[in-house]
Design an enzyme around this catalytic site. Structure first.
Site, PDB file in Angstrom:
ATOM      1  N   GLU A  37       0.886  -1.166   0.000  1.00  0.00           N
ATOM      2  CA  GLU A  37       0.000   0.000   0.000  1.00  0.00           C
ATOM      3  C   GLU A  37       0.915   1.205   0.000  1.00  0.00           C
ATOM      4  O   GLU A  37       1.785   1.347   0.858  1.00  0.00           O
ATOM      5  CB  GLU A  37      -0.921  -0.012   1.224  1.00  0.00           C
ATOM      6  CG  GLU A  37      -2.015   1.035   1.171  1.00  0.00           C
ATOM      7  CD  GLU A  37      -1.644   2.325   1.867  1.00  0.00           C
ATOM      8  OE1 GLU A  37      -1.526   3.353   1.154  1.00  0.00           O
ATOM      9  OE2 GLU A  37      -1.455   2.315   3.083  1.00  0.00           O
ATOM     10  N   CYS A  46      -1.724   8.510   3.858  1.00  0.00           N
ATOM     11  CA  CYS A  46      -1.847   8.090   2.462  1.00  0.00           C
ATOM     12  C   CYS A  46      -3.196   8.508   1.898  1.00  0.00           C
ATOM     13  O   CYS A  46      -3.344   8.707   0.692  1.00  0.00           O
ATOM     14  CB  CYS A  46      -1.690   6.571   2.353  1.00  0.00           C
ATOM     15  SG  CYS A  46      -0.241   5.915   3.175  1.00  0.00           S
TER      16      CYS A  46
END
Length: 542
Positions: free
Chosen positions: A294, A328
């Site tokens: 990720e 993120c």
């Protein structure tokens, strides 16, 4: 051996402490924060094969909001420490992989209870001190999300093991979920203590043994994670925490024949580099490695002309500036319709002007410092670029100062160019760029949103018009792995919104769900025949 099939009650999400003024939980946490701030500097070891390993190479740990203050040191290792960690993981694998699943589950369930109880203040305070998260951001991350990962993963493990094939008459088919054949490598980021805890523990839960490299800036709270796991009864060598330079670790790990999996959260550039390294060494491996990552995001907010302006502005204020935009999932580009843009912008200005900035030890502060000088310089470079640009302006913020801590004012940029640099590049800081579009060109704007970024992590749409919501849901199908309707694009909850994105944002293996755990097992089909044929002839032969 087990004499029963054990059921794990499906967990509920850990309740979040609000830390309101004059509450016992607030007083307790701030007392722990002050105690840890003022204690003698600590010496964080590496944990290899159950041993605390220290070296002569000590790296300082300093609060980003007070970078002259010394919290302690951590020990920097070499290639030899990486090799020792791999050997310890492979040795521990012999017993750990054979341990009944309910015994593994008990360790991680106990770890969750330890964090929920006696370690809650310590892990939150460590995250506040070394990662400069305010009290609420620490609570939802270091405490609640990590607790949820540990508890929900156990329930997902049982769900996976219970998934079995059909059997026909005279045959019993079984599916066995083996741990991967070798050791696995976890590389974790600075920004979420919960991610740092989840990546190694999710793999270990499924019977694997782990070499774990936390980010240098997160070692202070990573040490608390290791303390919790050891107290919970995790056997020696199951998770080995090493603190070494990334290329040093990679040079050993990715050339080892028993390397079998990478669990990564970090930058897109680093992940792509590691993938290339693994590909270049495929001939060396016993098995094809699993690669789960990720990475970055250029996360969006799109407001339709039917949206409520105050809802949009609140999503911008929270989504862009919580934890200084170092998520993120943080909103870093917003598309506002011309009929509402002025009102939304005024609300955002009001919000940002009301933010207080300073140490997380003062719970009145919404904004604290960015993680380190490298991040500070990168983010302020973008701000300076805007200041010198002809096709963008800073509406509010834009100031910065690193004399005491790495403080950057929350900054709102307005551009007339939908492909302006800060609309396309990941900044990872408290900067959001707004673009005003013709309210009657909604469909074209959705295409613009989809095509602007290489990333596809999170995004949100605000509208009251259901047709507009449906159109955005379809048009942005591949633009975000986590898609939000009338909400900010941050704050995924384990068990509710499994997290991850595709394109340049990663492999979309959804941490916080069974989908991630299933990547760390190697299924084996077992077919048992009760009445075995003794003649090769089939009826069609006559």
């Amino acid at each position: 051996m087990p004499k029963a099939i054990y059921n794990v009650p499906f967990p509920e999400n850990e309740p979040i402490n609000a830390y309101a003024p004059n509450t016992p939980e607030k007083e307790s946490l701030i007392a722990k924060y002050n105690e840890m701030y003022n204690q003698e500097p600590i010496d964080v070891p590496m944990y290899i094969g159950g041993m605390e390993v220290r070296t002569e190479n000590k790296k300082p740990m300093n609060p980003p909001h007070d970078h002259q203050h010394l919290l302690g040191y951590f020990n920097y290792g070499t290639e030899e420490h990486v090799r020792l960690a791999i050997e310890a993981a492979l040795e521990a694998k012999k017993d750990w992989s054979k341990l009944p699943w309910e015994q593994r589950a008990s360790i991680f369930l106990k770890a969750a209870d330890l964090i929920s109880g006696p370690y809650r203040d310590k892990i939150n305070a460590a995250t506040m001190l070394a990662q400069s998260k305010n009290v609420m951001q620490s609570e939802i991350d270091a405490a609640c999300e990590l607790i949820d990962f540990l508890r929900f993963n156990v329930a997902y493990m049982q769900q996976i093991y219970a998934e079995q094939p059909e059997s026909s008459e005279g045959i019993w088919n079984r599916l066995e979920y083996r741990p991967l054949e070798g050791f696995v490598f976890a590389v974790t980021p600075f920004n979420f203590t919960a991610i740092a805890g989840n990546l190694p523990t999710s793999m270990a839960l499924m019977g694997n043994t782990v070499v774990w490299k936390p980010a240098d800036a997160q070692v202070y709270s990573a040490n608390v994670i290791m303390e919790v796991l050891i107290e919970a009864g995790l056997p020696a060598g199951v998770i080995n925490m090493i603190t070494v330079d990334g290329p040093v670790a990679g040079d050993v790990v990715f050339k080892h024949k028993d390397f079998v999996g990478l669990h990564f959260t970090g930058s897109t550039a680093v992940f792509r580099h590691l993938w290339r390294e693994i590909g270049a060494n495929l001939d060396k491996y016993r098995s094809y490695p699993r690669i789960v990552g990720e990475t970055g995001g250029k996360d969006f907010i799109v407001a339709h002309k039917s949206a409520h302006p105050k809802q949009v502005s609140t999503a911008i204020s929270r989504g862009a500036f919580e934890f200084q935009g170092q998520k993120c999932s943080a909103a870093s580009r917003a598309y506002l319709p011309s009929n509402l843009a002025e009102e939304i912008i005024e609300y955002v200005k009001e919000d940002v002007k009301s933010f207080k900035m300073g140490s997380p030890g003062d719970t009145a502060n919404f904004i604290t410092a960015v993680i380190d000088e490298k991040a500070f310089d990168k983010i302020t470079g973008y701000i300076d670029y805007v200041k010198e640009s002809d096709d963008a302006e800073i509406l509010i913020g834009g100031g910065y100062d690193k004399s005491k801590g790495y403080f950057i004012e929350p900054t709102v940029v307005l551009t007339k160019n939908p492909h302006f640099r800060t609309m396309e590049e990941e900044i990872f800081g408290p900067v959001i760029t707004l673009y005003v579009y013709d309210a009657d060109r909604y469909s074209e704007t959705l295409r613009l949103v989809d095509e602007t970024s290489e990333y596809a992590l999170t995004g949100s749409i605000f509208a009251q018009d259901r047709y507009a919501i449906n159109e955005a849901t379809q048009a942005l199908e591949n633009a975000a792995g986590n898609f939000y309707i009338n909400d900010k694009p941050t704050g995924a909850v384990v068990g509710q919104q499994p997290f991850g994105g595709a394109r340049g944002s990663g492999t979309d293996d959804k941490a916080g769900s069974y989908l991630n755990l299933i990547r760390w097992v190697s299924p084996r089909t077992i077919k048992e025949t009760f009445i075995t044929p003794t003649d090769y002839r089939y009826p069609f032969l006559g």
